[in-house]
Design a protein around this motif. Structure first.
Motif, PDB file in Angstrom:
ATOM      1  N   LEU A 173       0.796  -1.226   0.000  1.00  0.00           N
ATOM      2  CA  LEU A 173       0.000   0.000   0.000  1.00  0.00           C
ATOM      3  C   LEU A 173       0.830   1.278   0.000  1.00  0.00           C
ATOM      4  N   VAL A 174       2.099   1.188   0.348  1.00  0.00           N
ATOM      5  CA  VAL A 174       2.912   2.399   0.368  1.00  0.00           C
ATOM      6  C   VAL A 174       2.998   2.962  -1.055  1.00  0.00           C
ATOM      7  N   GLY A 175       2.753   4.259  -1.179  1.00  0.00           N
ATOM      8  CA  GLY A 175       2.759   4.912  -2.486  1.00  0.00           C
ATOM      9  C   GLY A 175       1.376   5.206  -3.035  1.00  0.00           C
ATOM     10  N   LYS A 176       0.346   4.665  -2.402  1.00  0.00           N
ATOM     11  CA  LYS A 176      -1.023   4.945  -2.844  1.00  0.00           C
ATOM     12  C   LYS A 176      -1.262   6.454  -2.739  1.00  0.00           C
ATOM     13  N   THR A 177      -1.882   7.036  -3.748  1.00  0.00           N
ATOM     14  CA  THR A 177      -1.945   8.494  -3.863  1.00  0.00           C
ATOM     15  C   THR A 177      -3.356   8.953  -4.183  1.00  0.00           C
ATOM     16  N   CYS A 178      -3.712  10.135  -3.668  1.00  0.00           N
ATOM     17  CA  CYS A 178      -5.017  10.702  -4.011  1.00  0.00           C
ATOM     18  C   CYS A 178      -4.903  12.212  -4.155  1.00  0.00           C
ATOM     19  N   LEU A 179      -5.943  12.806  -4.697  1.00  0.00           N
ATOM     20  CA  LEU A 179      -6.040  14.257  -4.866  1.00  0.00           C
ATOM     21  C   LEU A 179      -7.159  14.774  -3.980  1.00  0.00           C
ATOM     22  N   ILE A 180      -6.922  15.880  -3.294  1.00  0.00           N
ATOM     23  CA  ILE A 180      -7.988  16.555  -2.547  1.00  0.00           C
ATOM     24  C   ILE A 180      -8.787  17.375  -3.552  1.00  0.00           C
ATOM     25  N   GLU A 181     -10.021  16.933  -3.825  1.00  0.00           N
ATOM     26  CA  GLU A 181     -10.799  17.545  -4.909  1.00  0.00           C
ATOM     27  C   GLU A 181     -11.703  18.675  -4.444  1.00  0.00           C
ATOM     28  N   HIS A 182     -12.063  18.678  -3.158  1.00  0.00           N
ATOM     29  CA  HIS A 182     -13.018  19.668  -2.664  1.00  0.00           C
ATOM     30  C   HIS A 182     -12.494  20.285  -1.369  1.00  0.00           C
ATOM     31  N   PRO A 183     -12.951  21.496  -1.048  1.00  0.00           N
ATOM     32  CA  PRO A 183     -12.540  22.105   0.228  1.00  0.00           C
ATOM     33  C   PRO A 183     -12.920  21.204   1.400  1.00  0.00           C
ATOM     34  N   ILE A 184     -12.012  21.065   2.355  1.00  0.00           N
ATOM     35  CA  ILE A 184     -12.257  20.178   3.481  1.00  0.00           C
ATOM     36  C   ILE A 184     -11.484  20.703   4.685  1.00  0.00           C
ATOM     37  N   ARG A 185     -12.135  20.665   5.832  1.00  0.00           N
ATOM     38  CA  ARG A 185     -11.486  21.053   7.084  1.00  0.00           C
ATOM     39  C   ARG A 185     -10.795  19.810   7.618  1.00  0.00           C
ATOM     40  N   CYS A 186      -9.521  19.691   7.291  1.00  0.00           N
ATOM     41  CA  CYS A 186      -8.862  18.421   7.549  1.00  0.00           C
ATOM     42  C   CYS A 186      -7.349  18.614   7.629  1.00  0.00           C
ATOM     43  N   GLY A 187      -6.715  17.773   8.435  1.00  0.00           N
ATOM     44  CA  GLY A 187      -5.259  17.706   8.474  1.00  0.00           C
ATOM     45  C   GLY A 187      -4.805  16.352   7.957  1.00  0.00           C
ATOM     46  N   PHE A 188      -3.514  16.046   8.113  1.00  0.00           N
ATOM     47  CA  PHE A 188      -3.004  14.755   7.659  1.00  0.00           C
ATOM     48  C   PHE A 188      -1.931  14.265   8.620  1.00  0.00           C
ATOM     49  N   SER A 189      -1.822  12.939   8.711  1.00  0.00           N
ATOM     50  CA  SER A 189      -0.901  12.333   9.675  1.00  0.00           C
ATOM     51  C   SER A 189       0.504  12.230   9.091  1.00  0.00           C
ATOM     52  N   ASN A 190       1.440  11.792   9.939  1.00  0.00           N
ATOM     53  CA  ASN A 190       2.824  11.661   9.486  1.00  0.00           C
ATOM     54  C   ASN A 190       3.029  10.458   8.560  1.00  0.00           C
ATOM     55  N   HIS A 191       1.976   9.678   8.342  1.00  0.00           N
ATOM     56  CA  HIS A 191       2.067   8.586   7.374  1.00  0.00           C
ATOM     57  C   HIS A 191       1.750   9.066   5.958  1.00  0.00           C
ATOM     58  N   MET A 192       1.462  10.341   5.844  1.00  0.00           N
ATOM     59  CA  MET A 192       1.141  10.933   4.550  1.00  0.00           C
ATOM     60  C   MET A 192       2.137  12.040   4.221  1.00  0.00           C
ATOM     61  N   THR A 193       2.433  12.174   2.941  1.00  0.00           N
ATOM     62  CA  THR A 193       3.235  13.295   2.450  1.00  0.00           C
ATOM     63  C   THR A 193       2.343  14.162   1.583  1.00  0.00           C
ATOM     64  N   ARG A 194       2.268  15.445   1.943  1.00  0.00           N
ATOM     65  CA  ARG A 194       1.477  16.390   1.143  1.00  0.00           C
ATOM     66  C   ARG A 194       2.368  16.990   0.069  1.00  0.00           C
TER      67      ARG A 194
END
Length: 344
Positions: free
Chosen positions: A36-57
């Motif tokens: 699963l490492v490397g799975k990627t997505c796009l933030i498509e809509h405005p969202i009140r959200c943060g991300f964990s250290n398991h994610m790279t923005r």
């Protein structure tokens, strides 16, 4: 939350706005299992959200790169397994650090072409989404005549049987065994990834499936308990313990009619009322199932209804083929960016 979303308080998030996500940020899964490492997505809509250290923005320089294009390419690289060899591994985990990710090379056509590729893929995706909506939402509808008699399921079956409770394997040893996951849209479907049960021929004969047998999922989450499918394929198959086999008496009812009614919203809502619940599980026993009454018109009417439903299913199957074709179009388009499979 049932969807797995995690929350922190506004107080905890205060002062950490640098970890907020914005529209068109690209999120890369930097730590997970090696698959699963490397799975990627796009933030498509405005969202009140943060991300964990398991994610790279990732935020791109817009003069050079279209965010949607980058998300598509990175996600495809993950699907192709390109990050497996680049990942650092430890027990049960793998990771791609920021330095390694920053050195990962991708094809980058001119910005105008990136946008054209994204537009092409999104047009294909719209067709896929529309076809999937048909597939996901189709349920056979049977208009009930109040004059039809109500008959308990047990009265139209000559066999009602629990399945096998034996260890399963993926080494193709023994006989293929149906589980809940292979009951798809009202049919028993072998898509080539079934598990096997290593039992003697004598035991297999007790659980062998025959054409027109109906399988009912008696134990699962409340969403999946009650899932039903009819067996109508060639081959040697048996069925797992949390399924119930119903063999319909041919001169009493058409098995395809019974299966269609058992897949209707009315039946599914009604039978779930008899489910006993435990933590994360629901169960419908044979007594509740066999005593459940269904409307049963004359056989000729049943067969006419079945014929209509089969015509509807042809349209659903056409949508399934449409999904496959357009998924292939998307993959060919992305492959061409990598230089695979010729030019676009």
């Amino acid at each position: 939350m049932s969807d797995g979303t995690k929350f922190i308080s506004e107080e905890e998030f205060s002062g950490r706005e640098d970890y907020s996500l914005a529209t068109e940020d690209v999120l890369f899964n930097n730590t997970n299992s090696v698959d699963l490492v490397g799975k990627t997505c796009l933030i498509e809509h405005p969202i009140r959200c943060g991300f964990s250290n398991h994610m790279t923005r990732i935020r791109v320089i817009r003069d050079f790169c279209e965010p949607r294009f980058l998300a598509l390419i990175l996600h495809d690289a993950w699907r192709k397994g390109m990050f497996r060899s680049r990942a650092t591994r430890w027990v049960g985990q793998a990771g791609i650090n920021t330095m390694s990710l920053s050195k990962f090379e991708i094809p980058l056509p001119p910005l105008r072409m990136q946008k054209e590729i994204v537009a092409e893929i999104e047009s294909y995706q719209k067709v896929i989404d529309g076809a999937r909506a048909v597939i996901d939402n189709y349920r056979p509808h049977i208009s009930i005549d109040p004059e039809w008699p109500m008959v308990e399921l047990g009265d139209i079956c000559d066999q009602i049987q629990y399945g096998l409770s034996k260890p399963l394997n993926t080494e193709n040893i023994g006989y293929k065994i149906f589980r809940m996951s292979e009951l798809v849209n009202g049919v028993c479907l072998d898509e080539g990834s079934m598990k096997y049960c290593n039992i003697s021929y004598e035991e297999f004969e007790k659980y062998r499936l025959y054409r027109s047998d109906i399988l009912f999922n008696r134990t699962n989450s409340i969403d999946h308990v009650g899932r039903t499918g009819i067996f109508n394929i060639e081959g040697d198959y048996c069925f797992a313990s949390y399924l119930i086999r119903l063999s319909i008496i041919a001169n009493r009812a058409d098995p395809f009619f019974v299966n269609a009614y058992m897949n209707s919203k009315s039946f599914q809502a009604g039978i779930k009322q008899f489910a006993s619940r435990a933590i994360g599980q629901a169960n419908i026993n044979t007594k509740s199932l066999t005593s459940y009454s269904i409307p049963l018109p004359p056989l000729d009417v049943q067969r006419r209804i079945v014929a209509e439903i089969q015509e509807e299913r042809k349209l659903v199957d056409a949508n399934r083929e449409l999904v496959e074709r357009f998924e292939t179009k998307i993959q060919r388009t992305i492959d061409s960016v990598w230089g695979e499979g010729g030019s676009r």
